[in-house]
Enzyme design. Structure first.
Site, mmCIF file in Angstrom:
data_model
loop_
_atom_site.group_PDB
_atom_site.id
_atom_site.type_symbol
_atom_site.label_atom_id
_atom_site.label_comp_id
_atom_site.label_asym_id
_atom_site.label_seq_id
_atom_site.Cartn_x
_atom_site.Cartn_y
_atom_site.Cartn_z
ATOM 1 N N ASP A 14 3.873 -2.552 1.498
ATOM 2 C CA ASP A 14 3.677 -1.735 2.696
ATOM 3 C C ASP A 14 2.462 -2.220 3.490
ATOM 4 O O ASP A 14 1.490 -2.704 2.913
ATOM 5 C CB ASP A 14 3.469 -0.275 2.259
ATOM 6 C CG ASP A 14 3.723 0.703 3.390
ATOM 7 O OD1 ASP A 14 4.192 0.273 4.463
ATOM 8 O OD2 ASP A 14 3.435 1.892 3.208
ATOM 9 N N ASN B 2 14.967 2.394 6.393
ATOM 10 C CA ASN B 2 14.445 1.410 7.357
ATOM 11 C C ASN B 2 15.420 1.095 8.495
ATOM 12 O O ASN B 2 15.023 0.516 9.512
ATOM 13 C CB ASN B 2 14.050 0.101 6.660
ATOM 14 C CG ASN B 2 12.769 0.199 5.866
ATOM 15 O OD1 ASN B 2 12.566 -0.517 4.885
ATOM 16 N ND2 ASN B 2 11.870 1.098 6.271
HETATM 17 C C1 FPP Z 1 6.681 -2.588 5.083
HETATM 18 O O1 FPP Z 1 5.647 -2.701 6.031
HETATM 19 C C2 FPP Z 1 7.433 -3.855 4.958
HETATM 20 C C3 FPP Z 1 8.758 -4.033 5.193
HETATM 21 C C4 FPP Z 1 9.657 -2.943 5.608
HETATM 22 C C5 FPP Z 1 9.412 -5.368 5.096
HETATM 23 C C6 FPP Z 1 8.958 -6.193 3.935
HETATM 24 C C7 FPP Z 1 9.580 -7.539 3.997
HETATM 25 C C8 FPP Z 1 8.938 -8.683 3.701
HETATM 26 C C9 FPP Z 1 7.541 -8.744 3.253
HETATM 27 C C10 FPP Z 1 9.694 -9.962 3.755
HETATM 28 C C11 FPP Z 1 10.195 -10.248 2.373
HETATM 29 C C12 FPP Z 1 11.299 -11.189 2.336
HETATM 30 C C13 FPP Z 1 12.228 -11.266 1.334
HETATM 31 C C14 FPP Z 1 13.305 -12.270 1.336
HETATM 32 C C15 FPP Z 1 12.229 -10.340 0.223
HETATM 33 P P1 FPP Z 1 5.688 -1.753 7.287
HETATM 34 O O2 FPP Z 1 6.453 -2.432 8.357
HETATM 35 O O3 FPP Z 1 6.227 -0.425 6.882
HETATM 36 O O4 FPP Z 1 4.177 -1.649 7.659
HETATM 37 P P2 FPP Z 1 3.447 -0.391 8.319
HETATM 38 O O5 FPP Z 1 3.593 0.742 7.348
HETATM 39 O O6 FPP Z 1 2.035 -0.870 8.467
HETATM 40 O O7 FPP Z 1 4.124 -0.135 9.615
#
Ligand code: FPP
Length: 249
Positions: free
Chosen positions: A29, A77
């Site tokens: 996260d 999501n």
């Molecule tokens: C959460 O941060 C992250 C995600 C929803 C996406 C995670 C994906 C990756 C790290 C890429 C991984 C790739 C593979 C192939 C597994 P957020 O967007 O919720 O952050 P925030 O809470 O600060 O808005």
């Protein structure tokens, strides 16, 4: 001379190799906040987060941790902007393609859990190819949760078991914890010993609800793109200070 452990390539000497978690689960996260803090679009955070994940996977190999499971995209999501959803799906697809050769050579065994039927055919095919190409590998078992929800997974398992009862293959009294676990997407994996959540949120967010029953939970304020080997080292030190009682005295 600088000790080798300073680079954290080898297991740091203050970690007990006999007390490492065998299976680490991660809620990655904070990508969006990481990008926002730097004035970048959110997508930059996801790109950087993917690099962090690659580094962590390598670290698991280097330090002898046999399974890593990450929450890449939850059923919730889909509620993000279409631009962000499309970006993430394309990022996953690219990574499964571009990183495949390295996963094969590094002996990574890839699994993808979640409800994959709603994914685009090209992502579905990229996942299928990568899973098939790595299925006999003997290294780190790397599981990516995409379109995953813990409650939905348990419902799917119950439906599969109910069908077997209906068809007379098993009796209702045959249903126990073991049977239910065998019908989860993670049936082939031991339960996680450690759950890491970055960016400070104190929630499980519908991730591995059944499997995390006895996991130790470690929450850090570090945002996912900044979660490097040093941060993982810290999480493991914290884990090794815990006394796991599994409900006993
Ligand atoms: C959460 O941060 C992250 C995600 C929803 C996406 C995670 C994906 C990756 C790290 C890429 C991984 C790739 C593979 C192939 C597994 P957020 O967007 O919720 O952050 P925030 O809470 O600060 O808005």
């Amino acid at each position: 001379m600088t000790p080798k452990t300073t680079s954290l390539i080898e297991l740091p000497t203050d970690l007990d190799c006999t007390q490492l978690p065998q299976h680490v689960a991660v809620i990655m996260d904070g990508n969006g906040r990481w990008a926002k803090q730097r004035g970048f679009p959110r997508m930059m955070g996801h790109k950087r987060g993917a690099q962090t994940l690659k580094d962590l996977l390598r670290c698991c190999k280097d330090w002898g941790i046999s399974a890593l499971t990450v929450y890449a995209f939850s059923t919730e999501n889909w509620g993000r902007s279409m631009e962000e959803v499309d970006f993430l799906m394309t990022l996953f697809e690219n990574l499964f393609q571009v990183e495949l050769a390295e996963m094969v050579s590094e002996q990574v065994k890839l699994e993808v859990v979640g409800n994959l039927v709603n994914l685009t055919p090209s992502l579905y095919n990229a996942i299928d190819r990568a899973k098939n190409a790595t299925q006999h590998n003997q290294g780190v078992r790397f599981t990516v949760a995409i379109n995953y929800g813990g409650r939905q997974e348990i419902v799917r398992a119950c439906q599969a078991i109910a069908t077997q009862v209906q068809e007379g293959l098993i009796k209702a009294s045959d249903i126990d914890e073991n049977l239910l676990a065998q019908h989860l997407d993670t049936a082939a994996l031991p339960d996680p010993d450690l759950l890491i959540r970055t960016s400070g949120e104190m929630r499980i967010s519908n991730f591995l609800l059944w499997q995390l029953a006895y996991a130790e939970i470690y929450v850090t304020d570090t945002l996912w793109p900044d979660f490097d080997r040093r941060a993982f080292h810290h999480a493991l030190l914290n884990y090794q200070q815990r006394h796991r009682r599994f409900g006993k005295a």
